[in-house]
Enzyme design. Sequence first.
Site, short mmCIF file in Angstrom:
data_model
loop_
_atom_site.label_atom_id
_atom_site.label_comp_id
_atom_site.label_asym_id
_atom_site.label_seq_id
_atom_site.Cartn_x
_atom_site.Cartn_y
_atom_site.Cartn_z
N ASP A 8 -133.56 1.31 -64.81
CA ASP A 8 -131.67 1.44 -64.84
C ASP A 8 -131.26 2.76 -65.59
OD1 ASP A 8 -129.77 -0.26 -63.57
OD2 ASP A 8 -129.85 -0.97 -65.88
N LEU A 9 -129.83 2.58 -65.31
CA LEU A 9 -129.61 3.15 -65.68
C LEU A 9 -128.56 2.64 -66.56
CD1 LEU A 9 -127.95 6.11 -66.03
CD2 LEU A 9 -126.92 6.09 -64.27
N ASP A 10 -127.54 1.82 -66.09
CA ASP A 10 -126.15 1.21 -66.80
C ASP A 10 -126.39 -0.23 -67.63
OD1 ASP A 10 -124.03 0.17 -68.02
OD2 ASP A 10 -123.31 -0.70 -65.72
N THR A 16 -122.75 2.69 -69.31
CA THR A 16 -121.06 2.72 -68.00
C THR A 16 -120.75 1.61 -68.00
OG1 THR A 16 -122.93 3.32 -67.05
CG2 THR A 16 -121.69 5.07 -67.41
N LYS A 44 -122.69 -6.49 -63.29
CA LYS A 44 -124.00 -5.75 -64.14
C LYS A 44 -125.49 -5.48 -62.55
CE LYS A 44 -122.69 -5.83 -68.91
NZ LYS A 44 -123.45 -5.91 -70.17
N SER A 115 -131.11 3.05 -59.96
CA SER A 115 -130.17 2.79 -60.56
C SER A 115 -128.85 2.60 -59.17
CB SER A 115 -129.50 3.57 -61.30
OG SER A 115 -127.50 3.13 -62.17
N ALA A 116 -127.97 1.07 -59.23
CA ALA A 116 -127.19 1.16 -58.06
C ALA A 116 -126.17 1.60 -57.63
CB ALA A 116 -126.97 -0.39 -58.34
N LYS A 146 -131.08 -5.12 -56.00
CA LYS A 146 -131.37 -5.77 -56.70
C LYS A 146 -130.70 -7.49 -56.72
CE LYS A 146 -131.32 -2.08 -59.83
NZ LYS A 146 -130.69 -1.16 -61.17
N GLU A 170 -135.34 -2.52 -67.22
CA GLU A 170 -134.02 -2.83 -66.81
C GLU A 170 -133.14 -3.99 -68.32
OE1 GLU A 170 -131.64 -3.83 -64.56
OE2 GLU A 170 -132.07 -2.81 -63.15
N ASP A 171 -131.98 -4.03 -68.21
CA ASP A 171 -131.30 -4.74 -69.36
C ASP A 171 -130.37 -6.21 -68.04
OD1 ASP A 171 -128.87 -3.24 -67.58
OD2 ASP A 171 -127.51 -4.12 -68.77
P1 B16 Z 1 -121.14 3.13 -58.96
P2 B16 Z 1 -127.36 0.33 -62.84
C1 B16 Z 1 -124.68 -0.38 -61.91
O1 B16 Z 1 -125.94 1.14 -62.25
C2 B16 Z 1 -123.79 -0.94 -62.76
O2 B16 Z 1 -124.60 -1.62 -63.98
C3 B16 Z 1 -122.75 -1.81 -61.44
O3 B16 Z 1 -121.48 -2.29 -62.78
C4 B16 Z 1 -122.60 -1.19 -60.66
O4 B16 Z 1 -121.29 -1.40 -59.61
C5 B16 Z 1 -123.55 -0.06 -59.73
O5 B16 Z 1 -124.44 0.54 -60.84
C6 B16 Z 1 -122.89 1.32 -59.05
O6 B16 Z 1 -122.11 2.06 -59.04
O7 B16 Z 1 -120.34 2.65 -58.09
O8 B16 Z 1 -121.13 3.98 -59.89
O9 B16 Z 1 -121.89 3.31 -57.66
O10 B16 Z 1 -127.39 -1.05 -63.48
O11 B16 Z 1 -127.74 -0.26 -61.78
O12 B16 Z 1 -128.18 1.52 -63.20
MG MG Z 2 -128.65 -2.27 -65.94
#
Ligand code: B16
Ligand code: MG
Length: 219
Positions: A8-10, A16, A44, A115-116, A146, A170-171
């Site tokens: 996962d990223l964030d 972020t 998140k 990552s989403a 997810k 993941e977090d």
């Molecule tokens: P974007 P992850 C997610 O990242 C974030 O935790 C979530 O807050 C955000 O809405 C989502 O990515 C989409 O991000 O708007 O940049 O496409 O935790 O899956 O790495």
């Molecule tokens: Mg995350």
Amino acid sequence: MIKGFVFDLDGVLTDTAEYHYLAWQELGGKMGIAFDRVFNEQLKGISRMDSLERILKYGNKSRAYTEDEKIALANEKNEDYKKLITNISPADLLPGISELLKELKAADIQLALASASKNGPIILKRLGIENLFDTIVDPACLTHGKPDPEIFIKGAEQLGLRPDECVGVEDAEAGIEAINAAGMFSVGVGSKESMKAADLFVTDTSELNVRDILTAAAN
Ligand code: B16
Ligand code: MG
């Protein structure tokens, strides 16, 4: 045998979440919806459109906008977010992550990003770690977010591996649920309570250790 890690990223590679929070707050202000960091926890790992829906529901405004207006609102949030992440640099890698990724590559373990975030590729580049990743799952290609396992199954597939040959990191609770449902060994970063479904958990990224993870995944 573990041959790949799907990250996962964030909240795992970098934080972020604060920038997402600030950008949603800005949009919330314009829509007349106030929320705090506690509510932000629910966003998140959740996709951009699903996050907007959750905020609108929280403000009792689910029906206040047309679908086209919602897309415009989500775009507006993303433009703000992109400004906030302009200055991300390798200094924004979470503690121990740089060493962990290098150690994994040295052990011939393949890396995927699950990552989403549609901003994932540019963030990896700014963090200076894009060359360490073998593949990035494009969240635009997914049918389900997810906690559905799709993004992790796809990550393993893009590495040419079976899910049981991969570790997922993941977090978010929704993320751990997704990794478990994919049939991967799950590693959680967070509190014992929020990471209770993880196969292995640490409270901080600095505690992530390749040998510990591989030993636990082998048992
Ligand atoms: P974007 P992850 C997610 O990242 C974030 O935790 C979530 O807050 C955000 O809405 C989502 O990515 C989409 O991000 O708007 O940049 O496409 O935790 O899956 O790495
Ligand atoms: Mg995350």
